[in-house]
Scaffold this motif. Structure first.
Motif, PDB file in Angstrom:
ATOM      1  N   MET A   1       0.859  -1.182   0.000  1.00  0.00           N
ATOM      2  CA  MET A   1       0.000   0.000   0.000  1.00  0.00           C
ATOM      3  C   MET A   1       0.893   1.229   0.000  1.00  0.00           C
ATOM      4  SD  MET A   1      -3.078   1.171   0.046  1.00  0.00           S
ATOM      5  CE  MET A   1      -3.731   2.828   0.131  1.00  0.00           C
ATOM      6  N   ASP A   2       0.824   1.993  -1.077  1.00  0.00           N
ATOM      7  CA  ASP A   2       1.657   3.177  -1.232  1.00  0.00           C
ATOM      8  C   ASP A   2       1.126   4.300  -0.322  1.00  0.00           C
ATOM      9  OD1 ASP A   2       3.247   5.262  -2.024  1.00  0.00           O
ATOM     10  OD2 ASP A   2       2.456   5.387  -4.070  1.00  0.00           O
ATOM     11  N   PRO A   3       1.910   4.763   0.654  1.00  0.00           N
ATOM     12  CA  PRO A   3       1.427   5.829   1.536  1.00  0.00           C
ATOM     13  C   PRO A   3       1.200   7.140   0.789  1.00  0.00           C
ATOM     14  CG  PRO A   3       3.761   5.457   1.906  1.00  0.00           C
ATOM     15  CD  PRO A   3       3.291   4.347   1.005  1.00  0.00           C
ATOM     16  N   ASN A   4       1.855   7.283  -0.385  1.00  0.00           N
ATOM     17  CA  ASN A   4       1.648   8.500  -1.161  1.00  0.00           C
ATOM     18  C   ASN A   4       0.221   8.603  -1.695  1.00  0.00           C
ATOM     19  OD1 ASN A   4       4.304   9.750  -1.080  1.00  0.00           O
ATOM     20  ND2 ASN A   4       5.002   7.999  -2.286  1.00  0.00           N
ATOM     21  N   LEU A   5      -0.417   7.459  -1.923  1.00  0.00           N
ATOM     22  CA  LEU A   5      -1.815   7.488  -2.347  1.00  0.00           C
ATOM     23  C   LEU A   5      -2.694   8.037  -1.220  1.00  0.00           C
ATOM     24  CD1 LEU A   5      -4.114   6.829  -4.322  1.00  0.00           C
ATOM     25  CD2 LEU A   5      -4.142   4.506  -3.371  1.00  0.00           C
ATOM     26  N   ILE A   6      -2.434   7.596   0.003  1.00  0.00           N
ATOM     27  CA  ILE A   6      -3.188   8.117   1.150  1.00  0.00           C
ATOM     28  C   ILE A   6      -2.893   9.615   1.329  1.00  0.00           C
ATOM     29  CG2 ILE A   6      -3.634   7.888   3.627  1.00  0.00           C
ATOM     30  CD1 ILE A   6      -2.588   4.990   3.405  1.00  0.00           C
ATOM     31  N   ALA A   7      -1.626   9.998   1.171  1.00  0.00           N
ATOM     32  CA  ALA A   7      -1.251  11.405   1.290  1.00  0.00           C
ATOM     33  C   ALA A   7      -1.970  12.254   0.245  1.00  0.00           C
ATOM     34  CB  ALA A   7       0.263  11.559   1.155  1.00  0.00           C
ATOM     35  N   ALA A   8      -2.042  11.731  -0.980  1.00  0.00           N
ATOM     36  CA  ALA A   8      -2.712  12.469  -2.048  1.00  0.00           C
ATOM     37  C   ALA A   8      -4.195  12.663  -1.732  1.00  0.00           C
ATOM     38  CB  ALA A   8      -2.547  11.732  -3.376  1.00  0.00           C
ATOM     39  N   GLU A   9      -4.836  11.613  -1.232  1.00  0.00           N
ATOM     40  CA  GLU A   9      -6.246  11.725  -0.866  1.00  0.00           C
ATOM     41  C   GLU A   9      -6.434  12.659   0.332  1.00  0.00           C
ATOM     42  OE1 GLU A   9      -9.253  10.517  -2.242  1.00  0.00           O
ATOM     43  OE2 GLU A   9      -7.781  10.463  -3.863  1.00  0.00           O
ATOM     44  N   LEU A  10      -5.469  12.653   1.237  1.00  0.00           N
ATOM     45  CA  LEU A  10      -5.531  13.554   2.380  1.00  0.00           C
ATOM     46  C   LEU A  10      -5.487  15.006   1.923  1.00  0.00           C
ATOM     47  CD1 LEU A  10      -5.635  13.259   5.493  1.00  0.00           C
ATOM     48  CD2 LEU A  10      -3.152  13.461   5.493  1.00  0.00           C
TER      49      LEU A  10
ATOM     50  N   VAL B   1      -4.306  24.782   3.425  1.00  0.00           N
ATOM     51  CA  VAL B   1      -3.657  24.428   2.164  1.00  0.00           C
ATOM     52  C   VAL B   1      -2.352  23.708   2.476  1.00  0.00           C
ATOM     53  CG1 VAL B   1      -2.374  26.601   1.937  1.00  0.00           C
ATOM     54  CG2 VAL B   1      -2.997  25.328  -0.129  1.00  0.00           C
ATOM     55  N   SER B   2      -1.971  22.792   1.601  1.00  0.00           N
ATOM     56  CA  SER B   2      -0.753  22.010   1.813  1.00  0.00           C
ATOM     57  C   SER B   2       0.485  22.881   1.685  1.00  0.00           C
ATOM     58  CB  SER B   2      -0.694  20.881   0.772  1.00  0.00           C
ATOM     59  OG  SER B   2       0.577  20.258   0.797  1.00  0.00           O
ATOM     60  N   LEU B   3       1.408  22.732   2.622  1.00  0.00           N
ATOM     61  CA  LEU B   3       2.691  23.417   2.553  1.00  0.00           C
ATOM     62  C   LEU B   3       3.846  22.456   2.273  1.00  0.00           C
ATOM     63  CD1 LEU B   3       2.396  25.990   5.489  1.00  0.00           C
ATOM     64  CD2 LEU B   3       2.144  26.403   3.043  1.00  0.00           C
ATOM     65  N   LYS B   4       3.604  21.171   2.490  1.00  0.00           N
ATOM     66  CA  LYS B   4       4.629  20.174   2.145  1.00  0.00           C
ATOM     67  C   LYS B   4       3.957  18.821   2.005  1.00  0.00           C
ATOM     68  CE  LYS B   4       9.217  18.454   3.470  1.00  0.00           C
ATOM     69  NZ  LYS B   4       9.965  19.105   2.393  1.00  0.00           N
ATOM     70  N   GLN B   5       4.413  18.064   1.008  1.00  0.00           N
ATOM     71  CA  GLN B   5       3.940  16.697   0.820  1.00  0.00           C
ATOM     72  C   GLN B   5       5.084  15.896   0.231  1.00  0.00           C
ATOM     73  OE1 GLN B   5      -0.053  16.154  -0.668  1.00  0.00           O
ATOM     74  NE2 GLN B   5       0.532  14.397  -1.898  1.00  0.00           N
ATOM     75  N   THR B   6       5.529  14.877   0.960  1.00  0.00           N
ATOM     76  CA  THR B   6       6.697  14.117   0.514  1.00  0.00           C
ATOM     77  C   THR B   6       6.661  12.718   1.122  1.00  0.00           C
ATOM     78  OG1 THR B   6       9.128  14.135   0.424  1.00  0.00           O
ATOM     79  CG2 THR B   6       8.124  14.895   2.455  1.00  0.00           C
ATOM     80  N   ASP B   7       7.314  11.767   0.456  1.00  0.00           N
ATOM     81  CA  ASP B   7       7.547  10.501   1.164  1.00  0.00           C
ATOM     82  C   ASP B   7       8.866  10.621   1.915  1.00  0.00           C
ATOM     83  OD1 ASP B   7       9.785   9.550  -0.447  1.00  0.00           O
ATOM     84  OD2 ASP B   7       8.326   9.124  -2.019  1.00  0.00           O
ATOM     85  N   LEU B   8       9.160   9.637   2.734  1.00  0.00           N
ATOM     86  CA  LEU B   8      10.334   9.698   3.603  1.00  0.00           C
ATOM     87  C   LEU B   8      11.432   8.724   3.173  1.00  0.00           C
ATOM     88  CD1 LEU B   8       8.509  10.159   7.025  1.00  0.00           C
ATOM     89  CD2 LEU B   8       9.745  11.882   5.698  1.00  0.00           C
ATOM     90  N   LYS B   9      11.395   8.284   1.917  1.00  0.00           N
ATOM     91  CA  LYS B   9      12.504   7.474   1.401  1.00  0.00           C
ATOM     92  C   LYS B   9      13.763   8.335   1.322  1.00  0.00           C
ATOM     93  CE  LYS B   9      11.928   4.818  -2.181  1.00  0.00           C
ATOM     94  NZ  LYS B   9      11.514   4.301  -3.511  1.00  0.00           N
ATOM     95  N   PRO B  10      14.888   7.824   1.790  1.00  0.00           N
ATOM     96  CA  PRO B  10      16.110   8.638   1.741  1.00  0.00           C
ATOM     97  C   PRO B  10      16.702   8.766   0.342  1.00  0.00           C
ATOM     98  CG  PRO B  10      16.563   6.466   2.660  1.00  0.00           C
ATOM     99  CD  PRO B  10      15.081   6.554   2.501  1.00  0.00           C
ATOM    100  N   GLY B  11      16.332   7.886  -0.566  1.00  0.00           N
ATOM    101  CA  GLY B  11      16.865   7.940  -1.922  1.00  0.00           C
ATOM    102  C   GLY B  11      16.070   7.024  -2.833  1.00  0.00           C
ATOM    103  N   TYR B  12      16.548   6.873  -4.067  1.00  0.00           N
ATOM    104  CA  TYR B  12      15.828   6.061  -5.048  1.00  0.00           C
ATOM    105  C   TYR B  12      16.010   4.575  -4.771  1.00  0.00           C
ATOM    106  CZ  TYR B  12      14.549   3.742  -9.379  1.00  0.00           C
ATOM    107  OH  TYR B  12      13.968   2.902 -10.296  1.00  0.00           O
ATOM    108  N   THR B  13      14.886   3.848  -4.772  1.00  0.00           N
ATOM    109  CA  THR B  13      14.893   2.388  -4.817  1.00  0.00           C
ATOM    110  C   THR B  13      13.690   1.963  -5.637  1.00  0.00           C
ATOM    111  OG1 THR B  13      13.442   1.969  -2.916  1.00  0.00           O
ATOM    112  CG2 THR B  13      15.786   2.311  -2.430  1.00  0.00           C
TER     113      THR B  13
END
Length: 566
Positions: free
Chosen positions: A246-255, A278-290
């Motif tokens: 379950m991608d947390p970014n999908l939940i973040a987007a809906e939020l 209004v949103s001031l920041k939206q990001t995942d917490l991955k430290p880098g690309y995987t």
């Protein structure tokens, strides 16, 4: 009272020319300049202990506030009015090729005349009625007005049956270290000098509310500002098998879809409505690309309040987060079933259900389950995390939530709601106390004094609509409301702390009479000189003297205002 225009303009230009971008050396230098200017006045040469260059406390930077006071000689009253304004500005990067001219109004305006400008800006520039430059509007012309009035009363203490306290505070544009540090000196003067603070007058900028608005506004009280934040955990999966997680970014987007610009989250009080969050920041917490999906995400929102407490906001947003989570799972389920139909794969049951906690709820659960092992671990974690100076309070907070989450027995997808930054409390001036009622009357009469000499309507509204240091001289929340901030901020007591009881101890009713202009924080920042250099000091003086100086027969300060191009 002599016309203030030329003197306030001169002080404004002097302040603007000393660049004082927040969190830079310029803040300190401007405070030193102001301190020297005030110390050089004859009154303060005779009373050098009545002007102070005060360092901020609990601050990672060396910077200062400037405080001064004039004791009136008309009587022996301890009644005291606080004049306040911030000396820092935002940066100048937005000026691009004109950056070197940003803090030199005359030079800048000459350069702007050669630029392509919107018609309305061109008209104002050519009129000679507007001053352009970084900090001209926000808020060095307001600070100049206060400095002018301090000088006037230093020359005429016989006008006052009471006292004027002047405060030029740093760091308004970031974390309010200035005003929060100044509280100690204000309380010290209250105790040692017998000052009774009957009102505060802030001088932050005012602007039109829409393009057709010709009113100039003064404000009773101010909006409150929160930063509700969400730590969102998912279920990690390889992108080649994405429906196994379950991608947390999908939940973040809906939020964000649920919260940003949502009028249901506008707070109405006294006939006035906040802008929605209004949103001031939206990001995942991955430290880098995987090629794994993210395990967690982080979102935060600006949230203004007029009457809702921090606890009210948590309750409302917990409901919104639950709706967003349900939407995300519904979208996930529908797309998963559609994919299975396309591939012929069997449809498995989705194993997750919406879960939303406040930070306080999660922490209480973990303390119950793990006791001192958990609390000791988190204390050590926070202490070690403080060594990473690259983390601002928002990222520090989410790292604490992320660490605490590791102790949860059930780490299936969930949302944790918390506060990750400073709460600027709402201030509601109802007129219910005698000081509030007197301040309201003085403001109304001041407008009656000045309005006949100024062509545009001067209107009173109940909530200053921007974040300001007005939030830290009075407070409308009760202890329970403030407790929700303390108990749901993971950085509280380590990276972040505010002594809201110190604010409550002062409890000064506060209004805003500030310069009028447009495009603060942008390249075209500008102030209308007639209102900013003449009306503002006249209004402020009238309020002061109705509170601690003049009798009820006082006439308006003498002023002649040329009609300004609006």
């Amino acid at each position: 009272m002599r016309s203030s225009r030329e003197e306030v303009m001169s002080i404004t230009k002097k302040l603007v020319q000393q660049e004082s971008i927040v969190n830079t050396e310029g803040e300190k230098l401007l405070a030193q300049t102001l301190h020297a200017l005030i110390s050089g006045l004859p009154y303060f040469m005779d009373h050098p202990d009545q002007v102070i260059l005060a360092p901020t406390s609990e601050d990672e930077r060396e910077r200062h506030n400037v405080l001064a006071y004039v004791k009136g000689t008309k009587g022996n009253s301890g009644r005291t009015v606080l004049l306040m304004g911030h000396l820092d500005t935002v940066g100048t990067d937005d000026f691009v090729h004109l950056q070197e001219d940003a803090c030199h109004p005359d030079r800048l305006m000459e350069k702007l005349r050669k630029e392509e400008l919107p018609d309305s800006v061109r008209e104002q520039l050519d009129s000679g009625d507007w001053l352009f430059g970084r900090g001209v509007l926000d808020m060095k012309s307001g600070l100049a007005s206060n400095t002018y009035l301090l000088k006037y009363y230093a020359e005429h203490p016989e006008k006052l049956d009471g006292n004027i306290v002047y405060l030029a505070e740093c760091d308004e544009e970031d974390s309010s270290h200035g005003i929060l540090s100044a509280l100690d000196m204000l309380r010290q003067w209250k105790e040692q000098l017998g000052f009774t603070y009957v009102g505060a007058i802030n001088a932050d900028f005012v602007s039109p509310r829409h393009t057709e608005d010709r009113n100039r506004y003064v404000y009773r009280g101010t909006v409150g500002k929160l930063l509700p934040s969400f730590f969102i955990t998912g279920a990690e999966a390889h992108v080649g098998s994405c429906f196994e997680g379950m991608d947390p970014n999908l939940i973040a987007a809906e939020l964000t879809r649920q919260i940003s610009y949502n009028p249901e989250l506008c707070d109405e009080a006294d006939g006035e409505v906040t802008v929605p969050p209004v949103s001031l920041k939206q990001t995942d917490l991955k430290p880098g690309y995987t090629v794994q999906t993210a395990l967690s995400a982080f979102v935060y929102y600006n949230f203004f309040v007029h009457s809702w407490s921090p606890e009210d906001v948590l309750n409302k947003l917990k409901g919104q987060a639950l709706v967003a989570f349900e939407h995300a799972l519904s979208i996930y389920g529908a797309r998963y079933r559609q994919y299975c139909e396309m591939t012929g794969e069997p449809v498995r049951q989705i194993p997750w259900a919406p879960r939303v906690f406040t930070y306080q709820e999660m922490e209480e659960q973990l303390v119950h389950e793990h006791g001192v092992r958990f609390t000791d671990h988190m204390d050590r974690f926070k202490k070690n995390l403080l060594e990473d100076t690259s983390l601002d309070v928002r990222m520090f907070s989410v790292r604490v939530v992320e660490e605490a989450w590791k102790w949860m027995a059930d780490r299936s997808p969930a949302v944790v709601l918390f506060y990750s930054s400073l709460y600027s409390p709402r201030v509601r001036i109802t007129g219910e106390t005698s000081d509030e009622a007197a301040l309201n009357r003085a403001l109304d009469r001041a407008i009656e004094d000045v309005q006949p000499m100024y062509p545009h309507p001067i209107k009173v509204r109940n909530f200053f609509p921007h974040i300001s240091d007005m939030s830290f001289v009075s407070i409308s929340d009760d202890e329970e409301g403030i407790g929700a901030v303390r108990d749901n901020n993971p950085a509280w007591g380590t990276k972040h702390f505010v002594d809201y009881e110190a604010v409550r101890e002062l409890q000064i009713p506060v209004i805003n009479i500030g310069p009028y202009g447009m495009d603060a924080h942008s390249k075209m920042e500008r102030a209308e000189m007639a209102y900013s250099f003449e009306v503002v000091p006249a209004l402020t003086r009238s309020v002061i003297e109705r509170l601690i100086g003049a009798d009820e027969t006082q006439t308006a300060p003498v002023m002649e205002v040329r009609e300004a191009h609006s």
